[in-house]
Design a protein around this motif. Structure first.
Motif, short mmCIF file in Angstrom:
data_model
loop_
_atom_site.label_atom_id
_atom_site.label_comp_id
_atom_site.label_asym_id
_atom_site.label_seq_id
_atom_site.Cartn_x
_atom_site.Cartn_y
_atom_site.Cartn_z
N ASP A 6 -3.81 2.96 1.39
CA ASP A 6 -2.84 2.09 2.08
C ASP A 6 -2.91 0.67 1.55
N ASN A 7 -4.13 0.19 1.40
CA ASN A 7 -4.31 -1.17 0.90
C ASN A 7 -3.82 -1.32 -0.53
N GLU A 22 -0.02 -1.42 -0.40
CA GLU A 22 0.43 -2.71 0.12
C GLU A 22 0.19 -3.83 -0.89
#
Lengths: 440, 440
Positions: free
Chosen positions: A426-427, A430
């Motif tokens: 996810d990081n 993002e």
């Protein structure tokens, strides 16, 4: 002051001197000893790279506390995925059994438990090396310092430029070098082996001054370049011809997925005549905080007086080290079971997919990108004239993404930025969205 | 050679060179590099003490394999009792949580987790020191080498004679010394501070040549002597006057049960101006194999150029170490809970009772015995003319009990024998029966 209960185990109830009401001693003024500072430490320019990155990140957050939740680290190569089931059970059992009479163990051999040394030699090296050539440790970083301790002050070291900063910093601390030249940013008496896009990040050691010890990391940190069999054969042969000892850092080797690229220097014929291999469970078993590595010193490798390198390293290990934690070694055994190796493979898949996402993203916005296929690091070439520490600060401020400036890995890293693939997916996704905005 | 399955993670299937059918590489002849051996290593006389003891024990067992079940170790100070419940749960939880998304942790601060540094400062030192003065590590032995690394080649070290051999051996390895004098068994450029029955095992440092760094262990290993408050105050004052840095080794301090005897050097007024304290969970939490210790460097302590000692030690820790295992630090936190401290107290009771049994036994057969009341070591004075290595061999052969010859701790230990109180009770009792026969 009255000390009560268990506290008196560590302080004597009747003897402590006056302490202020807050428990602090009353005097804390500076006190100068007559001991001369080790002159090698004043040669070190700045602090060690990764704490310095952390310091800058924290300084930014102090000024911008509202950004604390937004920050994403693609900085230090720190694993983020939980430890998988089988490996975890090795660690938990290693701890649990210390509570039982039969399972308890105290000091083990400083070189590591016999079963783990045997398992590393047989499972990971398929018998290319012997168990007694394996020294189990608390990690590659610590082993590099112990190797430096063994080599001492009088050797000349060569490093890939750029490279993992521990090689140079420990050489300086040991007194092998002169001062850092403020122009070139190179320390006197270190052989810097340029690794740039022009030479496909593989150095031409034969054309450079001879060094006693050649540090070589493949896949490389930070460039992500993995040396081919031909390149590595050349390097081994050159070291042999020049009487250099090759310290091969294989900490990222299992990330290699390309066909035919060596994962151990001992796959190269003749390597046992010249090479030491440093290795670590950190990056692929999630052991960065758990601490387990190993170093292989071939039994036949000698110093110029005929004494065995292995014997002196053994003296360092027995005198200045007390073995890796028995709990952690139990986890190491679990890593090397069939299930553990499968779990490692799955973790590597995950991080390599992150690397691919980072690489594709940076390429999609026009950057030339290296590494990231056989390594968990993506090395991004910056536009001509951009300084990597400036770009680092810019990205931190505008995108709240922590990266590592290439210059942190030596002067040869200037003009590049390292992105680590170890963040959660996810990081990574993002961060990519933000980098597309900030860096496009 | 075909590599299958997970093995290809670590070796490249297509690139390994010819390996003999047993999996061993075909060539293992000696290979001389052009690298000069670190001359400091050739100064070291023999191997490190404790592996040497193990080597002699194994050599004896090879010749007398029928004695394998009979052998009892009162040799190396290695804990034997299982880790108690509360401390164990800290270790197990420290491992288990690494398998969860929220509990996973990678690299921690190289200086140790903030909560553990805080807990050590507050619980063990009652605020006499600050958390940022605490460096958590994998043990005192390793920290002593890291201190030597920091001090470098140019300092003169002083040691209690006899003492824990790591102080001298690491000084030699760092190049601080000359050769060992075969007559006196002392290394040139080390200040040996005699600690004998005549001076109650407390050295008269003021009457000896000045040293930059004074290593002092209380309760001492091997003599078991614990310095009184007056003695320690004298030593701190003398170090201050002479500009020496005192490295105080408190690894056995919680074994002190006598009233008014200091357990930390920081109980002495002014100690923060001159002293570093090295400490360890090994001996009283059963952590010899688990690996956890700490070193305290006062923030006000300076080298002669005004630079802070703490800053250089921080550079060593961050560059050449990667933190103690996160699992093990979790066990350290459990040690410092009220329950953990009680468990430690119970373990110490057990080992001190062993020490009393050993001391009483040796006294009952007419030996003069030191230590064993505030320390887990019993130091037995041998009859005039008996050599400690001879007595060691004699006891091993006749009683199958492993001891440590005093001479192993330095020339001042000649004429003494060290008995460790860390064996299980049954073994201690059985060993005493045998020693009564052999040594009476």
């Amino acid at each position: 002051m009255k000390l009560v209960g268990a506290l008196s185990l560590f302080l004597t109830a009747t003897s402590a001197f006056t302490v202020a009401p807050n428990g602090r001693p009353t005097s804390t003024s500076l006190s100068m000893s007559g001991v001369t500072r080790n002159p090698n430490f004043s040669k070190l320019a700045g602090g060690y790279l990764f704490p310095e990155i952390g310091r800058r990140r924290n300084a930014y957050l102090e000024e911008n506390p509202e950004m604390a939740d937004r920050i994403i680290s693609l900085g230090i190569g720190d694993t983020t995925q939980p430890i998988p089931e089988n490996i975890l059970s090795g660690l938990v059992e290693g701890a649990s059994k210390l509570g039982t009479k039969d399972g308890y163990s105290g000091y083990g051999a400083e070189q590591g438990k016999a079963d783990l040394r045997e398992k590393i030699a047989s499972t990971l090296y398929n018998g290319l090396i012997e168990p007694e050539e394996v020294f189990v440790s608390d990690g590659a970083k610590c082993d590099i310092m112990r190797l430096q301790q063994m080599f001492g002050t009088g050797v000349v070291s060569a490093v890939q430029d750029p490279s993992y900063p521990v090689y140079v910093d420990t050489s300086v601390m040991m007194g092998q070098t002169g001062l850092q030249d403020p122009e070139t940013m190179q320390y006197e008496n270190i052989v810097y082996m340029p690794c740039t896009a022009e030479n496909e990040f593989f150095p031409d050691y034969a054309s450079l001054p001879r060094a006693d010890v050649v540090y070589f990391c493949s896949p490389n940190n930070p460039t992500g370049a993995a040396a081919t069999k031909e390149q590595l054969t050349d390097l081994v042969n050159t070291c042999k011809e020049r009487g250099s000892i090759l310290v091969f850092d294989a900490a990222y080797a299992p990330f290699i997925r390309s066909e035919g690229v060596p994962k151990s220097v001992f796959e190269i014929e003749g390597a046992k005549d010249v090479a030491i291999e440093v290795n670590s469970f950190s990056k692929y078993a999630g052991f960065t905080g758990v601490r387990l590595g190993w170093t292989v010193i071939p039994s036949n490798l000698q110093f110029s007086d005929g004494s065995l390198v292995r014997d002196d390293f053994n003296r360092v290990m027995t005198t200045a080290f007390n073995g890796a934690s028995n709990i952690v070694q139990s986890g190491g055994m679990a890593c090397l079971e069939e299930k553990g190796l499968e779990e490692i493979n799955t973790l590597i898949d995950y991080y390599l997919e992150n690397a691919k996402i980072l690489k594709d993203t940076m390429e999609s916005i026009g950057y030339k990108v290296f590494g990231g296929t056989d390594a968990p690091y993506v090395f991004v070439q910056l536009p001509e004239g951009q300084k990597s520490w400036d770009v680092f600060s810019d990205i931190l401020e505008k995108a709240q993404v922590v990266t590592i400036p290439g210059a942190g890995f030596g002067p040869g890293g200037e003009g590049y930025l390292r992105l680590s693939a170890f963040a959660p997916r996810d990081n990574v996704l993002e961060a990519c969205e933000r980098l597309k905005v900030t860096m496009a």
